[in-house]
Write a protein that holds these residues in place. Structure first.
Motif, PDB file in Angstrom:
ATOM      1  N   GLU A 271      -0.058   1.021 -10.932  1.00 40.45           N
ATOM      2  CA  GLU A 271       0.814   0.577  -9.847  1.00 40.45           C
ATOM      3  C   GLU A 271       1.135   1.753  -8.939  1.00 40.45           C
ATOM      4  O   GLU A 271       0.910   2.917  -9.293  1.00 40.45           O
ATOM      5  N   ASP A 272       1.670   1.434  -7.782  1.00 39.11           N
ATOM      6  CA  ASP A 272       2.044   2.463  -6.808  1.00 39.11           C
ATOM      7  C   ASP A 272       3.528   2.784  -6.881  1.00 39.11           C
ATOM      8  O   ASP A 272       4.087   3.361  -5.936  1.00 39.11           O
ATOM      9  N   TYR A 273       4.182   2.408  -7.958  1.00 33.84           N
ATOM     10  CA  TYR A 273       5.616   2.650  -8.112  1.00 33.84           C
ATOM     11  C   TYR A 273       5.952   2.709  -9.593  1.00 33.84           C
ATOM     12  O   TYR A 273       5.132   2.363 -10.456  1.00 33.84           O
TER      13      TYR A 273
ATOM     14  N   SER B 231       1.654   4.665  -2.298  1.00 27.38           N
ATOM     15  CA  SER B 231       2.334   3.400  -2.037  1.00 27.38           C
ATOM     16  C   SER B 231       2.081   2.910  -0.619  1.00 27.38           C
ATOM     17  O   SER B 231       1.933   3.692   0.320  1.00 27.38           O
TER      18      SER B 231
ATOM     19  N   GLN C 281       2.918  -3.237   1.076  1.00 23.99           N
ATOM     20  CA  GLN C 281       2.821  -4.352   0.134  1.00 23.99           C
ATOM     21  C   GLN C 281       3.205  -3.934  -1.278  1.00 23.99           C
ATOM     22  O   GLN C 281       3.810  -4.715  -2.011  1.00 23.99           O
ATOM     23  N   SER C 282       2.884  -2.709  -1.665  1.00 24.61           N
ATOM     24  CA  SER C 282       3.304  -2.253  -2.989  1.00 24.61           C
ATOM     25  C   SER C 282       4.816  -2.051  -3.042  1.00 24.61           C
ATOM     26  O   SER C 282       5.434  -2.231  -4.093  1.00 24.61           O
ATOM     27  N   GLN C 283       5.437  -1.696  -1.921  1.00 22.99           N
ATOM     28  CA  GLN C 283       6.890  -1.601  -1.871  1.00 22.99           C
ATOM     29  C   GLN C 283       7.524  -2.985  -2.031  1.00 22.99           C
ATOM     30  O   GLN C 283       8.538  -3.140  -2.716  1.00 22.99           O
TER      31      GLN C 283
ATOM     32  N   LYS D 108       6.160  -5.446  -3.651  1.00 18.38           N
ATOM     33  CA  LYS D 108       5.964  -5.805  -5.054  1.00 18.38           C
ATOM     34  C   LYS D 108       7.008  -5.115  -5.930  1.00 18.38           C
ATOM     35  O   LYS D 108       7.523  -5.719  -6.889  1.00 18.38           O
TER      36      LYS D 108
ATOM     37  N   ASN E  35       1.307  -9.658 -12.543  1.00 17.87           N
ATOM     38  CA  ASN E  35      -0.118  -9.319 -12.439  1.00 17.87           C
ATOM     39  C   ASN E  35      -1.030 -10.407 -12.977  1.00 17.87           C
ATOM     40  O   ASN E  35      -2.245 -10.341 -12.771  1.00 17.87           O
TER      41      ASN E  35
END
Length: 517
Positions: A408-410, A431, A434-436, A438, A481
């Motif tokens: 993940e980006d976070y 990040s 869109q990953s923020q 999520k 996911n």
């Protein structure tokens, strides 16, 4: 058509919205006598062009002509197609509030002139100049400090700061009108300086938020023109307001009548501003709108069984039904117009709220969330830093967290804070917007699951609570996911009219981390 074997070619000319403005018919010059003598002398005429205007073209000086002229002067080219649907209502309310503000501004200006001694033979021009310098200097300093403090939040919360700007401005007008009643000296100077500071705050908040709103309204990349036409509208409205205000200040001179009129104008001013920002349907997801949209979407997902949240740490979150067999028709994704009717103009920063429509529409607080925090802030609730040392201890299982969020980006973790939860989100250097989204979705879902289990874990040890927390975070992440559910959520948001490529969740300058396993 450009082939030479055609005797006639018809060209249709259209404007910005594809409305036909004229038709040009080209035909070969077979009969030279149809042309003017001076054209014959040139000897190079190959064709004739006939111009046909639409039969519905308004007659000169008609009402339609005047209406079209006003539209061309005060509205962006291509209106209404070149701007968003909420543009016209916002401009109507904004114009009316500018009118009332112009008249109220004249009343406050008269009070300021009285306060500095206009009409008083003993008044000193130098003192008035020094007062102006003091007001201007304090306002400039306030501008720098305010822009530094809230600069990042001005775009995500543009509706709130647009209304806040007029609150600052109206408060400054009230102080101006109070200044003649205050004894000359330090007290009056202080009041007028505070009024100058409030006007400076109004300039920063109003100018920046209006720029964000103009970017929202523009649809054809015509941001500069939208701003220019907005300035034209304000200019004509302010001019009319000054003309009417000149009559008002000439006839309303008594103390009581002035204050009654001022209160009426300021009430109308703020009411119209509130109506203006309420009419705006933002398509970006800031924190409040993300809470409304995500909680509604999660609550309508048949694959989510929140009733299992009260079971043991091994209880499932998703149903056994394969996500491929689910239909997105059952998902409820609020549109920007629907969310605009639900959101508040002034909302607590970073609050996590769950919106529920069953059994009745309501929102309840789950906790708070901070996104883009530093690693020190992420560890702060459970760390014991040693003063004067470069190291400190923490109860957070960072290796497990890093492994869990490796793809993940976070990185997310929640800390208990009484009956609510304090969520912290670390953003990685990779990040995206869109990953923020999520990450915020994950924090909201985890807080909702934990709030139903608070009574179960309150009396347990810190280590047991962390184990329960890790398991809950892991289960919610698996749910998001499963079958690329989050990607399907994002696709549903786009179809509902949301712009998921605009970053509007961070209201402070954020930090990013790089994880090396």
């Amino acid at each position: 058509m450009t082939s030479d074997d055609k005797d006639t070619i018809t060209f249709t000319e259209v404007d910005e919205i594809d409305y036909p403005t004229a038709t040009y018919v080209y035909s070969k010059a077979l009969v030279q006598s149809t042309y003017l003598p001076q054209d014959k002398k040139k000897g190079n005429i190959t064709g004739r062009v006939d111009v046909i205007h639409p039969s519905s073209k308004p007659q000169p000086w008609s009402l339609s002509t005047l209406s079209n002229l006003l539209v061309d002067v005060f509205l962006p080219a291509g209106y209404p197609h070149s701007v968003s649907d909420d543009y016209v209502w916002y401009q109507i309310f904004d114009s009316l509030q500018a009118f009332s503000s112009s008249i109220a501004g004249l009343l406050s200006s008269r009070a300021v002139l009285q306060g500095v001694g206009v009409g008083n033979a003993e008044a000193s021009p130098t003192a008035a100049l020094l007062l102006h310098i003091l007001q201007d200097s304090s306002g400039r300093i306030a501008t720098i400090l305010f822009a530094h403090r809230v600069g990042t939040a001005l775009e995500p919360e543009c509706k709130m700061y647009r209304l806040a700007a007029d609150v600052f401005n109206d408060a400054a007008m009230i102080l101006d009108c109070l200044s003649p009643m205050i004894s000359a000296g330090v007290s009056r100077v202080t009041v007028l300086s505070i009024a100058g500071v409030l006007r400076a705050l109004c300039g920063v908040a109003g100018g920046s938020s209006k720029a964000s709103l103009s970017a929202h309204f523009s649809r054809w990349g015509n941001l500069a023109e939208v701003n220019a036409k907005d300035s034209s509208q304000e200019t004509i409205i302010s001019l009319i307001g000054m003309l009417v205000g000149s009559f008002v200040v000439s006839n309303v001179t008594s103390y009581t009548a002035t204050w009654i009129l001022l209160v009426m104008l300021l009430t109308m001013h703020l009411s119209l501003n509130y109506a203006a920002v309420r009419s705006v349907q933002m398509t970006s997801l800031n924190r409040q709108r993300a809470n409304i949209v995500f909680s509604t979407l999660l609550g309508s997902d048949p694959g989510l069984n929140l009733k299992y949240a009260t079971l043991s740490q091994y209880g499932p979150l998703g149903s056994k039904q394969n996500i491929a067999t689910k239909t997105q028709d059952q998902w409820q994704v609020p549109t920007p117009a629907q969310v605009a009717n639900q959101e508040k103009i002034f909302e607590t920063d970073g609050i996590l709220k769950w919106s529920s429509s069953v059994p009745s529409p309501r929102q309840y607080k789950l906790g708070y969330c901070r996104i883009g925090v530093s690693l020190e802030q992420f560890l702060a609730p459970s760390s014991s830093p040693q003063r004067g040392s470069g190291s400190f201890g923490t109860l957070l299982p960072m290796p497990r967290l890093s492994s869990l969020f490796e793809s993940e980006d976070y990185i997310l973790f929640l800390h208990p804070n009484g009956q609510i939860w304090d969520a912290r989100i670390l953003l990685k250097t990779s990040s995206t917007t869109q990953s923020q989204l999520k990450a915020w979705l994950h924090a909201l879902l985890t807080a909702q699951v934990l709030c139903t289990s608070t009574e179960t874990i309150q009396e347990q040890s810190d280590r047991t609570n962390i184990e329960f927390m890790m398991d809950t975070i892991s289960r919610t992440l698996v749910f998001l996911n499963d079958g690329a559910r989050t990607d399907q959520y994002m696709s549903a948001l786009t179809q509902a009219g949301w712009d998921i490529n605009v970053a509007a969740l961070e209201t402070r300058s954020g930090r990013r981390i790089a994880c090396n396993h």
